[in-house]
Design an enzyme around this catalytic site. Structure first.
Site, PDB file in Angstrom:
ATOM      1  N   HIS A 302       9.196  10.472  44.374  1.00 40.82           N
ATOM      2  CA  HIS A 302       8.844   9.100  43.480  1.00 40.82           C
ATOM      3  C   HIS A 302       9.582   7.232  43.354  1.00 40.82           C
ATOM      4  CE1 HIS A 302       7.164   7.563  39.094  1.00 40.82           C
ATOM      5  NE2 HIS A 302       6.300   8.586  39.935  1.00 40.82           N
ATOM      6  N   LYS A 304      10.369   4.073  43.766  1.00 43.67           N
ATOM      7  CA  LYS A 304       9.530   2.896  45.111  1.00 43.67           C
ATOM      8  C   LYS A 304       9.889   1.585  45.572  1.00 43.67           C
ATOM      9  CE  LYS A 304       5.498   4.675  42.387  1.00 43.67           C
ATOM     10  NZ  LYS A 304       6.205   5.623  41.693  1.00 43.67           N
ATOM     11  N   HIS A 531       2.445   0.578  34.068  1.00 44.86           N
ATOM     12  CA  HIS A 531       3.026   1.412  35.096  1.00 44.86           C
ATOM     13  C   HIS A 531       3.804   1.029  34.913  1.00 44.86           C
ATOM     14  CE1 HIS A 531       3.294   3.889  38.798  1.00 44.86           C
ATOM     15  NE2 HIS A 531       2.398   4.972  37.951  1.00 44.86           N
ATOM     16  N   LYS A 533       8.373   0.933  34.297  1.00 41.95           N
ATOM     17  CA  LYS A 533       9.264   1.332  33.608  1.00 41.95           C
ATOM     18  C   LYS A 533      10.545   1.192  33.627  1.00 41.95           C
ATOM     19  CE  LYS A 533       6.080   5.356  35.976  1.00 41.95           C
ATOM     20  NZ  LYS A 533       5.934   5.086  36.735  1.00 41.95           N
TER      21      LYS A 533
END
Length: 672
Positions: A302, A304, A531, A533
């Site tokens: 996950h 990025k 989106h 975090k």
């Protein structure tokens, strides 16, 4: 060749003469440039798999004529001078101005016109139909992906690979904003004889190494200092590592064509099934794909991030967006980047915390090693140790990573929330942060319980005050969009598909005391659903620390203690950057070569400057001495302190039914 440097000879515009069906409201005007052009599924607002990703190739000539080749399996129809001709797969036809193409026989009619005639030739399309077309396409895509999901938490975030059109399309009814700040070109071919701190220097100073990403359709002021993917990936890149969960290769190469020129690209991804097969078929030949090992079921990759190696050094990027159109154009997202030079040959110091964080994380990814001949470094083996060749002494953050597995002993403190706890335990904070609140802001909520929430809060509350006493446990608040926030967003209910938490996770009674509103007036992003975090500890507009990360609020991402707290179990790969207000050596960022530094810069190397983290809304206080304190204004994308939910507020969950119409006139879900 980028389209901005090509000669435009005409336009394919939606054409509805004799055809009033909604398919024509699902089309966008397509500019045609001299030379090669491609028409495909990305040019549709809706998702229709009868139209291939590369449906047609068009070769346009200077006289305006166009040779059309049918690349997809389905035929097209060409209408010219009153005659209609069906052209099947691999067939060819020639069109001239005023000819009409039916991309699917009877559907998706487009008229080829000169640029000067584009407006008068384009048939008026009702804006509500266009909005509904976008809305329906997103719902169809969400439903298809929802049926395929078997994982909770982060795996739920796989949505909408084929929704919006190319970057130039604005959100209906919104004025398209423009990013005003970008990275300069990095075309220099300097080699190791000159050490630089930049591959393409940011125009702003240190605080803006953390930026929000551009959102299309917002007023221009909201995108000041915001970045696009082209701003980040540019210049003379020798080698790139792209780490992500979802990778839309067609969009990526269109949005960032400079990637085609990068000699070597390693893609670390979380794709599988049909998406992975398409990625394998469509990637350039010099790209290497690697899905990191997943030793625990329901795990995923996950993280990025990007690592861009230049002749001058390396650019390290940690961000929150999947490599898909909607994530880089329609969501509230964040990105951190910093540039680092190559080390001197006789300088192999590895006692830099940032370097160890990075190499430890890269080593866990276990990609197959390969060799490259780089102009700067010669013949090198590309593995985790390769990234020790750069000088990270000017690093301003710590990296907080998660790696799947059962971690015991010293390894427990290397990953997840235990890594964050171990870093914070070494820090001293101002007394004002004792028992100050914690903020959890994310886009996917796992299946949680009160025991784990206490465990997590203990880690995020670590650290000492200036008198040596523990800071104490802070009260957590969860910043999460309400149903009304999603309904009124620039994407309508479709935005909720990228906030993929089911009702069973969201509507637990114990969570009610944590819910806080998503309010982002100060950055103009109230209607751009998050989106991004982030996790932080704050007091007023002052921030103790701030974390930008790929981690949602879940045990899978952060880990959960087991076996009497002697084991940490993590399911997912994650990566984040932690900003800390500490005494830093003042190294000028993005400077020129070492030998060309000014005397003032050299004097600054020995000066200790205390950093103070604050929000953009901070107005200053009497206690701050500008001669000894550098105030770092972080673009925290939500208001502090957050406003608790009111009695009428309902937290968004994506599997509930909502009948109140959104901005596109639709309910949720469309089917069922």
């Amino acid at each position: 060749m980028a389209s901005s440097h090509r000669v435009r000879v005409g336009t394919l515009v939606p054409f509805a003469q004799g055809k009033s069906g909604p398919s024509n409201a699902s089309l966008l005007s397509i500019p045609i440039f001299e030379g090669s052009n491609v028409v495909g599924r990305s040019n549709l607002v809706v998702v229709d798999k009868r139209v291939s990703r590369k449906h047609l190739s068009l070769r346009a000539f200077a006289d305006g004529s166009v040779e059309v080749v049918v690349e997809g399996p389905n035929p097209i129809v060409v209408r010219s001078e009153g005659q209609a001709r069906k052209v099947c797969a691999q067939g060819r036809a020639k069109i001239i101005y005023d000819d009409v193409l039916e991309l699917i026989p009877g559907d998706y009619l487009m008229k080829y016109v000169p640029m000067s005639d584009e407006r008068k030739s384009s048939t008026s399309v009702d804006s509500n139909d266009l909005k509904k077309g976008k809305r329906h396409s997103e719902e169809d895509s969400v439903i298809a992906k929802r049926n395929r999901q078997v994982m909770e938490d982060e795996a739920l975030a796989r949505t909408l690979q084929e929704s919006f059109a190319e970057e130039g399309t604005s959100v209906p009814g919104m004025a398209c904003g423009q990013a005003l700040s970008s990275l300069d070109s990095a075309g220099s071919s300097e080699r190791n004889s000159k050490r630089t701190h930049s591959a393409g220097p940011l125009k702003d100073v240190l605080p803006l190494t953390f930026r929000l990403m551009r959102v299309q359709g917002l007023p221009s002021w909201t995108n000041t200092s915001a970045v696009t993917i082209q701003d980040v990936i540019q210049g003379d890149v020798l080698f790139a590592v792209l780490s992500n969960y979802m990778v839309d290769i067609d969009w990526l190469l269109t949005a960032c064509p400079s990637l085609r020129k990068v000699p070597h690209v390693l893609v670390l991804h979380g794709e599988d099934g049909a998406s992975l097969e398409h990625l394998k078929k469509s990637k350039p030949a010099n790209w290497i794909l690697h899905k990191p090992p997943l030793p625990i079921s329901f795990g995923t990759h996950h993280s990025k991030a990007m690592l861009l190696v230049y002749p001058q050094g390396i650019r390290v990027v940690v961000h929150t967006a999947n490599l898909i159109h909607v994530d880089w154009n329609n969501k509230s997202q964040g990105l951190w980047t910093q540039d680092f030079p190559w080390k001197d040959a006789n300088d192999m110091n590895t006692n830099i915390s940032f370097e160890n964080d990075l190499v430890d994380y890269l080593r866990a990814l276990k990609w197959p090693e390969f060799r490259l001949n780089l102009p700067v470094a010669g013949d090198v083996n590309i593995n985790a140790a390769f990234f020790r060749k750069f000088d990270y002494s000017s690093s301003t953050v710590r990296l907080i990573g998660s790696v799947p597995g059962y971690h015991v002993g010293p390894n427990m403190k290397r990953w997840g929330h235990m890594k964050l706890r171990s870093v914070l335990e070494e820090c001293v904070f101002e007394k004002q942060f004792c028992k100050s609140p914690l903020i959890y802001q994310f886009s996917s909520l796992g299946s949680l319980d009160e025991k784990w929430m206490s465990e997590f809060a203990c880690s995020l509350s670590a650290g000492k005050a200036e008198d040596g006493s523990p800071l104490g446990i802070g009260k957590p608040l969860i910043v999460w969009p309400t149903v009304e926030d999603v309904r009124c967003s620039i994407e309508g209910y479709a935005a909720g598909s990228c906030i993929p938490s089911p009702q069973k996770n969201v509507e637990k009674d114990f969570l009610r005391k944590y819910w806080s509103r998503w309010k982002a007036d100060h950055v103009g992003r109230c209607r751009a659903m998050p989106h991004i975090k982030t996790f932080t500890r704050y007091n007023g507009q002052n921030i103790a620390w701030f974390l930008l990360t790929s981690s949602n609020l879940s045990k899978a991402a952060w880990g959960a203690l087991q076996k009497n707290n002697t084991q940490l179990m993590i399911r997912s790969y994650e990566l984040g950057v932690l900003f800390l207000p500490k005494t830093l050596q003042c190294v000028p960022q993005f400077s020129c070569t070492e030998k060309n530094r000014s005397n003032q810069d050299k004097l600054a190397l020995g000066k200790n400057i205390k950093t103070k983290l604050v929000t953009l809304c901070w107005q200053g206080d009497e206690e701050t001495d500008p001669s000894t304190t550098e105030v770092v204004k972080l673009p925290v994308p939500y208001q502090l302190p957050p406003r608790l939910y009111g009695s009428e507020d309902v937290p968004w969950s994506w599997d509930r039914r909502y009948t109140k119409k959104d901005v596109y006139g639709s309910g949720w879900p469309r089917h069922g």
